[in-house]
Every structure is written in structure tokens, then in C-alpha cells.
Write a protein that holds these residues in place. Structure first.
Motif, short mmCIF file in Angstrom:
data_model
loop_
_atom_site.label_atom_id
_atom_site.label_comp_id
_atom_site.label_asym_id
_atom_site.label_seq_id
_atom_site.Cartn_x
_atom_site.Cartn_y
_atom_site.Cartn_z
N SER A 1 -61.64 74.50 10.53
CA SER A 1 -62.36 73.28 10.20
C SER A 1 -61.39 72.11 10.09
O SER A 1 -60.17 72.28 10.00
CB SER A 1 -63.11 73.45 8.88
OG SER A 1 -62.20 73.44 7.79
N ASN B 1 -69.71 69.85 10.13
CA ASN B 1 -68.27 70.03 10.25
C ASN B 1 -67.84 70.14 11.71
O ASN B 1 -68.64 70.47 12.59
CB ASN B 1 -67.81 71.27 9.49
CG ASN B 1 -66.45 71.07 8.84
OD1 ASN B 1 -65.62 70.31 9.33
ND2 ASN B 1 -66.22 71.73 7.72
N GLN C 1 -60.90 70.44 7.56
CA GLN C 1 -60.23 70.52 6.26
C GLN C 1 -59.14 71.58 6.24
O GLN C 1 -58.46 71.76 5.24
CB GLN C 1 -61.26 70.84 5.17
CG GLN C 1 -62.29 69.76 4.91
CD GLN C 1 -63.46 69.81 5.88
OE1 GLN C 1 -63.60 70.76 6.64
NE2 GLN C 1 -64.31 68.80 5.85
N ASP D 1 -71.80 73.80 5.83
CA ASP D 1 -71.19 72.67 5.14
C ASP D 1 -72.20 71.57 4.89
O ASP D 1 -73.03 71.25 5.74
CB ASP D 1 -70.03 72.13 6.00
CG ASP D 1 -69.19 71.12 5.26
OD1 ASP D 1 -69.59 69.95 5.23
OD2 ASP D 1 -68.14 71.50 4.73
#
Length: 241
Positions: free
Chosen positions: A57, A84, A59, A80
Motif C-alpha cells: 500500500s 487505497n 502507507q 481501507d
């Protein structure tokens, strides 16, 4: 996308992951996205048989799965709250082979998931995607579209009421095209249309020159707007309907 030729939509080989005589192996491909039990997002695709596939991802969370002997894999991802972006790669001889694009999964709407490709039309992953499902554009004025029609049907594409291209959907009903525009339309609100066998789909898209410093996802009632950075530099904006 400006100045690019139409890319092969992840196809052209006799089957997934045929190595050439130079040892080249195609990167993993995403084929379908669905919602499983407890709201888990299930990603189905193909990779090298017994290959280790990784989805990462934006993140930095990584999710791994091993393909079976036929190269098929199914990976579970969290649903999410903001949607995402995922980079898709495969481990091969101690290194990562990245897919040529990124996966976008809208929150709670896996049927609108797309595989976004650098400088090329994004590919809607659902067989039930609309006739005009995705619009991509970049800061140089390139515009691309993709969607689903009847298998083998001809799709007429228009800009502001004028026909600009005709393309043929493949055996799965998927079509994609980079529009042959004479000038940049960035900064304008543009009416894009797709027509096929009596069906018409139209979208008014405001082609804004987005800042290119970071990825961003903007949900909206009619569309998701994803602004994303390209691996080789620059950025692209993808509108998902």
C-alpha cells in the motif's frame, strides 16, 4: 500519455507468464477484485507458477501470497476507509519485479477497482464496468479512456460532440484508447462520450493540472479522482466512474 501509442492491455502472449529465450518473465497481473467475508477485499490474478506476489500500500503495508502451480493467486486486503493504491510485484531470484502500474481499490466498491498504467489507459477490472468506466489524463494534455462493451463490439469515442476514434472491444468486452487530440484540453471541462450498439455513456470531465508532489485520492458521488506519481517521474490523474 501525450505522444504515446496505444499500449497492449496486458495481453498478447499465448498465456500468462511465458518466458522468452532471453529469460524475460512478465510481471504479475491483476484480473479481478471482489469483496469476501467480513468485508475483506479479494485480489485475484496470475503470476509465475509458485511465485511470491507482494502488494504494497502507499502507507508501506505489504501483503504477500504465493501463486499456485498454475500461476493463479488470491490475496486478501483490508477494506481501507479511504480507498487505497497498491504496488504489485513478484519476488524473483532475490529481487522484486514490479507490475507496470498500480492497483486502485475504491472503498466498499471493488466493482470499480482499476489497474492504473503509466502513460496508458487504466483497465477496469470488473466485467460489469460501464461503457465509459475510466478517464486518464496528464499535465501535457494526453487523455485516455477505457470501459466495457459487448465482446467484439465497435466503440465510437467522442470529444465535445465530435467523433475522434473508433476501437474494438476484445473477447472479454474490454476496450481502451489514447484519444488522438490536436491540442491540449488541460484546464477545460470536456464532454467525453462512448457509443456502442445503441448504448451511449457520457462524462463531463474537468481536466485540472494537478500538483505532482504526492499521491492523492478524492472520493465523489459520481467518480473517484486519483492523482498518482509515475515511476519514471511526472504524474497522472485517473477518474474512475
Amino acid at each position: 500519455m501525450a505522444g504515446c501509442e496505444k499500449a497492449d492491455p496486458q495481453g498478447g502472449a499465448d498465456g500468462p507468464f511465458l518466458a522468452t529465450n532471453m529469460g524475460y518473465i512478465r510481471a504479475p497481473e491483476i484480473l479481478k477484485v471482489t469483496i469476501g467475508g467480513n468485508g475483506v477485499v479479494k485480489i485475484s490474478g496470475v503470476a509465475r507458477p509458485d511465485g511470491r506476489v507482494r502488494l504494497t500500500s502507499r502507507q508501506g503495508q505489504a501483503f504477500g501470497v504465493t501463486a499456485n502451480a498454475r500461476g493463479e493467486f488470491v490475496a486478501d486486503l483490508p477494506n481501507d476507509s479511504n480507498g487505497n493504491l497498491y504496488d504489485v510485484s513478484m519476488e524473483e531470484s532475490g529481487r522484486l519485479m514490479k507490475a507496470e502500474g498500480r492497483l486502485f481499490v475504491p472503498t466498499g466498491q471493488p466493482e470499480r477497482a482499476v489497474f492504473m498504467r503509466s502513460g496508458s489507459p487504466s483497465l477496469p477490472l470488473s466485467p460489469h464496468a460501464p461503457l465509459l468506466a475510466v478517464v486518464d489524463y496528464d499535465r501535457l494534455g494526453g487523455v485516455a479512456v477505457a470501459g466495457r462493451a459487448k465482446a467484439g463490439a465497435v466503440v465510437a469515442l467522442g470529444v465535445n460532440g465530435a467523433d475522434v476514434a473508433r476501437v474494438k472491444a476484445d473477447e472479454a468486452g474490454l476496450y481502451s484508447a489514447i484519444l488522438p487530440l490536436r491540442q491540449s484540453l488541460v484546464g477545460q471541462a470536456v464532454m467525453l462520450t462512448a457509443q456502442s450498439e445503441g448504448a451511449v455513456d457520457a462524462r463531463t470531465v474537468e481536466l485540472l493540472a494537478e500538483p505532482g508532489e504526492m499521491d492523492s485520492i478524492q472520493p465523489a458521488e459520481a467518480a473517484w479522482k486519483v492523482h498518482w506519481l509515475l515511476p519514471g517521474g511526472g504524474s497522472q490523474t485517473t477518474m474512475v466512474y
